[in-house]
Design an enzyme around this catalytic site. Structure first.
Site, mmCIF file in Angstrom:
data_model
loop_
_atom_site.group_PDB
_atom_site.id
_atom_site.type_symbol
_atom_site.label_atom_id
_atom_site.label_comp_id
_atom_site.label_asym_id
_atom_site.label_seq_id
_atom_site.Cartn_x
_atom_site.Cartn_y
_atom_site.Cartn_z
ATOM 1 N N PRO A 81 105.494 57.820 39.977
ATOM 2 C CA PRO A 81 104.749 57.636 38.384
ATOM 3 C C PRO A 81 104.369 56.311 38.153
ATOM 4 O O PRO A 81 105.001 55.427 38.391
ATOM 5 C CB PRO A 81 106.015 58.055 37.433
ATOM 6 N N CYS A 82 102.931 56.040 37.779
ATOM 7 C CA CYS A 82 102.420 54.885 37.484
ATOM 8 C C CYS A 82 102.726 54.401 36.162
ATOM 9 O O CYS A 82 102.161 53.253 35.769
ATOM 10 C CB CYS A 82 100.857 55.201 37.747
ATOM 11 N N GLN A 83 103.123 55.156 35.154
ATOM 12 C CA GLN A 83 103.258 54.651 33.675
ATOM 13 C C GLN A 83 103.976 53.414 33.621
ATOM 14 O O GLN A 83 103.581 52.457 32.935
ATOM 15 C CB GLN A 83 104.075 55.761 32.955
ATOM 16 N N PHE A 113 103.799 50.926 35.484
ATOM 17 C CA PHE A 113 102.847 49.696 35.687
ATOM 18 C C PHE A 113 101.411 49.810 35.121
ATOM 19 O O PHE A 113 100.348 48.927 35.266
ATOM 20 C CB PHE A 113 102.689 49.684 37.222
#
Length: 338
Positions: free
Chosen positions: A89-91, A93
């Site tokens: 999950p990129c949230q 960053f």
């Protein structure tokens, strides 16, 4: 249909031929897995969002398990897993989020590293937002260090999907771990435009509920004036699209993805148009409500980019397999006598 849609409909059809199995962590709706299945690999996915799991299982040959992953999770030992891929999950960053990094409970990198540690694949690959190279670069360095300690060469590069046949400017950090060599896919000079991707539908007045109201047009005009926007944020037929995100697909915001109709009005994109701009084939059907379909599409890795990466991984697996089939002396002589 456009020529582009016809080409990806055929190119990205799953065609399982390889013995190696791909484990896809945080698989979403299967963008990465679709690229790897089209390159010949069988996939096994894990994803916690119900609708995304349903989409994966309705379209791909592999099976996706509806599972919240934790460190220590036991993956099926019967599978011959040679490749581990995923989009943690990129949230944590993303520049649109709170940027809490490793302090964010959604951080999936400990799970990814744990899977590599215990499965010891021949190759692994993860993708994330380029913003991880900014204020969170120290955390990326920590991740790379941990993976190198497991015996891998680790390389990463920011790839723009538009340079690999996708009709969209979309930058993602791609990190690959291997034990011999790997080459990132070559940049393609020709760029696919919006019209080439959705030219058969973009001037349609349907669906009518997607046509912007005068009030929405006014709202957008104020936004573009205050932000000193030189060119309107409409999609331009002769250029690739700007980045497709959940936010600018599902929400009627000033930054919404939209096309200008022939009568001067503007219309928001349909989920099928968004899917094409992400390089999903027309036969790939998304499950769930419209908002869930938009979220799946906006979060996905463009399958065409995944396919180009998978082709490079395939070369790496093939190269790695050749010396093991015969003794190194015979293999060396074979090469020299060609």
């Amino acid at each position: 249909m456009t020529e582009f849609s016809k080409s990806i409909d055929n190119l990205l059809m799953p065609n399982i031929q390889e013995q190696a199995v791909v484990l896809d962590l945080f698989a979403g709706c299967g963008g990465l897995s679709l690229g790897f299945e089209a390159a010949g690999f069988r996939t096994v996915g894990y994803e916690m969002v119900d609708a995304a799991v349903e989409t994966y299982n309705n379209n791909l040959r592999g099976e996706c398990h509806n599972q919240f992953l934790t460190v220590g999770f036991e993956y099926p030992k019967a599978e011959n897993i040679d490749i581990v891929i995923g989009g943690p999950p990129c949230q944590p960053f993303s520049r649109f989020g709170n940027q809490m990094g490793m302090e964010d409970a959604r951080d999936g990198f400990p799970v990814f590293i744990d899977a590599v540690r215990r499965l010891q694949p021949k190759v692994f690959m993860f993708e994330n937002v380029p913003n991880i190279l900014g204020r969170h670069k120290w955390y990326l360095d920590l991740i790379v260090h941990e993976l190198m300690n497991l015996g891998y060469y680790v390389e990463y590069r920011v790839l723009n999907a538009v340079n690999h046949g996708v009709p969209q400017n979309r930058e993602r950090l791609i990190c690959v771990g291997h034990r011999a060599r790997f080459q990132f896919p070559a940049i393609e000079r020709r760029k696919v435009t919006v019209a080439e991707a959705i030219g058969d539908t973009m001037h349609s007045l349907e669906p009518k509920d997607k046509i912007l109201t005068p009030r929405q047009d006014e709202y957008i005009a104020v936004y573009e004036q205050k932000s000193h926007c030189v060119n309107p944020r409409d999609l331009h037929p002769n250029k690739p699209a700007r980045t497709i995100t959940c936010r600018n697909l599902a929400g009627a915001t000033s930054d919404m993805q939209r096309v200008r109709l022939e009568d001067g009005r503007r219309r928001r994109l349909t989920d099928r148009e968004a899917a094409r701009l992400q390089s999903f084939p027309d036969w790939y059907v998304f499950a769930g409500s419209e908002s869930r379909r938009f979220n799946q599409i906006g979060n996905a890795v463009p399958p065409l980019l995944a396919y180009k990466i998978a082709q490079q991984v395939k070369k790496r697996i093939t190269w790695n397999r050749t010396p093991r089939s015969i003794s190194w002396r015979k293999w060396f002589l074979k090469i020299c006598l060609r």
